[in-house]
Scaffold this motif. Sequence first.
Motif, PDB file in Angstrom:
ATOM      1  N   LEU A 108      11.493   6.509   1.701  1.00  0.00           N
ATOM      2  CA  LEU A 108      12.721   7.221   1.381  1.00  0.00           C
ATOM      3  C   LEU A 108      13.175   7.907   2.664  1.00  0.00           C
ATOM      4  CD1 LEU A 108      11.758   8.927  -1.987  1.00  0.00           C
ATOM      5  CD2 LEU A 108      13.390   7.061  -1.668  1.00  0.00           C
ATOM      6  N   ILE A 109      14.402   7.616   3.093  1.00  0.00           N
ATOM      7  CA  ILE A 109      14.924   8.186   4.329  1.00  0.00           C
ATOM      8  C   ILE A 109      16.218   8.928   4.001  1.00  0.00           C
ATOM      9  CG2 ILE A 109      15.675   7.728   6.694  1.00  0.00           C
ATOM     10  CD1 ILE A 109      14.115   5.037   6.471  1.00  0.00           C
ATOM     11  N   LEU A 164      15.517  15.127  -2.898  1.00  0.00           N
ATOM     12  CA  LEU A 164      14.454  14.328  -2.288  1.00  0.00           C
ATOM     13  C   LEU A 164      13.241  14.281  -3.211  1.00  0.00           C
ATOM     14  CD1 LEU A 164      13.192  12.740   0.046  1.00  0.00           C
ATOM     15  CD2 LEU A 164      12.592  14.938   1.106  1.00  0.00           C
ATOM     16  N   TRP A 165      12.837  15.423  -3.738  1.00  0.00           N
ATOM     17  CA  TRP A 165      11.689  15.473  -4.642  1.00  0.00           C
ATOM     18  C   TRP A 165      11.967  14.676  -5.916  1.00  0.00           C
ATOM     19  CZ3 TRP A 165       6.937  15.960  -3.742  1.00  0.00           C
ATOM     20  CH2 TRP A 165       6.035  16.226  -4.752  1.00  0.00           C
ATOM     21  N   ARG A 166      13.207  14.764  -6.437  1.00  0.00           N
ATOM     22  CA  ARG A 166      13.581  14.008  -7.645  1.00  0.00           C
ATOM     23  C   ARG A 166      13.448  12.505  -7.383  1.00  0.00           C
ATOM     24  NH1 ARG A 166      18.133  16.065  -7.852  1.00  0.00           N
ATOM     25  NH2 ARG A 166      17.546  17.791  -9.187  1.00  0.00           N
ATOM     26  N   GLU A 167      13.992  12.054  -6.260  1.00  0.00           N
ATOM     27  CA  GLU A 167      13.926  10.625  -5.942  1.00  0.00           C
ATOM     28  C   GLU A 167      12.483  10.185  -5.721  1.00  0.00           C
ATOM     29  OE1 GLU A 167      18.400  10.588  -3.994  1.00  0.00           O
ATOM     30  OE2 GLU A 167      16.751   9.830  -2.758  1.00  0.00           O
ATOM     31  N   ALA A 168      11.711  10.949  -4.968  1.00  0.00           N
ATOM     32  CA  ALA A 168      10.312  10.584  -4.705  1.00  0.00           C
ATOM     33  C   ALA A 168       9.495  10.561  -5.987  1.00  0.00           C
ATOM     34  CB  ALA A 168       9.698  11.556  -3.694  1.00  0.00           C
ATOM     35  N   LEU A 193       1.820   9.988  -1.244  1.00  0.00           N
ATOM     36  CA  LEU A 193       3.151  10.452  -0.863  1.00  0.00           C
ATOM     37  C   LEU A 193       2.983  11.252   0.425  1.00  0.00           C
ATOM     38  CD1 LEU A 193       6.057  10.725  -2.469  1.00  0.00           C
ATOM     39  CD2 LEU A 193       5.338  13.095  -2.536  1.00  0.00           C
ATOM     40  N   ALA A 194       3.668  10.842   1.503  1.00  0.00           N
ATOM     41  CA  ALA A 194       3.442  11.501   2.781  1.00  0.00           C
ATOM     42  C   ALA A 194       4.705  11.523   3.631  1.00  0.00           C
ATOM     43  CB  ALA A 194       2.334  10.783   3.553  1.00  0.00           C
ATOM     44  N   SER A 195       4.836  12.598   4.390  1.00  0.00           N
ATOM     45  CA  SER A 195       5.875  12.711   5.403  1.00  0.00           C
ATOM     46  C   SER A 195       5.190  13.192   6.672  1.00  0.00           C
ATOM     47  CB  SER A 195       6.949  13.704   4.959  1.00  0.00           C
ATOM     48  OG  SER A 195       7.871  13.897   5.997  1.00  0.00           O
ATOM     49  N   LEU A 239       5.889   6.267   0.235  1.00  0.00           N
ATOM     50  CA  LEU A 239       5.327   6.141  -1.105  1.00  0.00           C
ATOM     51  C   LEU A 239       4.441   4.902  -1.068  1.00  0.00           C
ATOM     52  CD1 LEU A 239       8.425   7.282  -1.439  1.00  0.00           C
ATOM     53  CD2 LEU A 239       7.847   7.134  -3.835  1.00  0.00           C
ATOM     54  N   VAL A 240       3.143   5.104  -0.916  1.00  0.00           N
ATOM     55  CA  VAL A 240       2.194   4.005  -0.733  1.00  0.00           C
ATOM     56  C   VAL A 240       1.314   3.917  -1.974  1.00  0.00           C
ATOM     57  CG1 VAL A 240       0.428   2.985   0.748  1.00  0.00           C
ATOM     58  CG2 VAL A 240       2.134   4.548   1.742  1.00  0.00           C
ATOM     59  N   LEU A 241       1.343   2.775  -2.628  1.00  0.00           N
ATOM     60  CA  LEU A 241       0.484   2.574  -3.796  1.00  0.00           C
ATOM     61  C   LEU A 241      -0.876   2.081  -3.341  1.00  0.00           C
ATOM     62  CD1 LEU A 241       2.928   0.951  -6.343  1.00  0.00           C
ATOM     63  CD2 LEU A 241       2.224   3.335  -6.153  1.00  0.00           C
ATOM     64  N   ARG A 242      -1.906   2.654  -3.954  1.00  0.00           N
ATOM     65  CA  ARG A 242      -3.280   2.322  -3.570  1.00  0.00           C
ATOM     66  C   ARG A 242      -4.075   1.876  -4.780  1.00  0.00           C
ATOM     67  NH1 ARG A 242      -4.954   4.736   1.066  1.00  0.00           N
ATOM     68  NH2 ARG A 242      -6.523   3.103   0.925  1.00  0.00           N
ATOM     69  N   ARG A 243      -5.020   1.008  -4.504  1.00  0.00           N
ATOM     70  CA  ARG A 243      -5.987   0.561  -5.519  1.00  0.00           C
ATOM     71  C   ARG A 243      -7.380   0.788  -4.963  1.00  0.00           C
ATOM     72  NH1 ARG A 243      -2.461  -4.291  -6.326  1.00  0.00           N
ATOM     73  NH2 ARG A 243      -1.354  -3.908  -8.263  1.00  0.00           N
TER      74      ARG A 243
END
Length: 144
Positions: A38-39, A59-63, A81-83, A95-99
Amino acid sequence: MDKAEVDERLAADSYPITELPLCQLRLMNDTRYPWLLLIPRRRGVSEVFDLDEADQQQLWREASRIGRAFKAMIGADKLNLASLGNVVPQLHVHLVLRREGDAAWPGPVWGQGSPRPYDLDELAAMRDRVLALVEGLALEAQES
């Protein structure tokens, strides 16, 4: 809206998906991890606190809404979730999905091996899935 250009490094490493009320949504070009960016389209913004209060909330709503739906769509164990901004100062949120058991688990994805770029069919399929996901979400900007 004061539209900012996407930093050339972010543009080189990702594909545009759509424009949200505040942010450009992009897909990172690494099939090892489902990974969105998200930019915020604001000039000269490198930190969340550089945004006004309404934009911070947006920004928080979209994230939050995209992250929740993206995690459910993929069936991930965790959403990172990182900036960071150490390499690219333009404010952007990962927004990185992890398994459990993925190539970098449980560590961070940054600096772990070589990215596996999307081929054209994979890119089109993921783009379509993410667009359908976004179309089903309420992401409208709050009026001040």
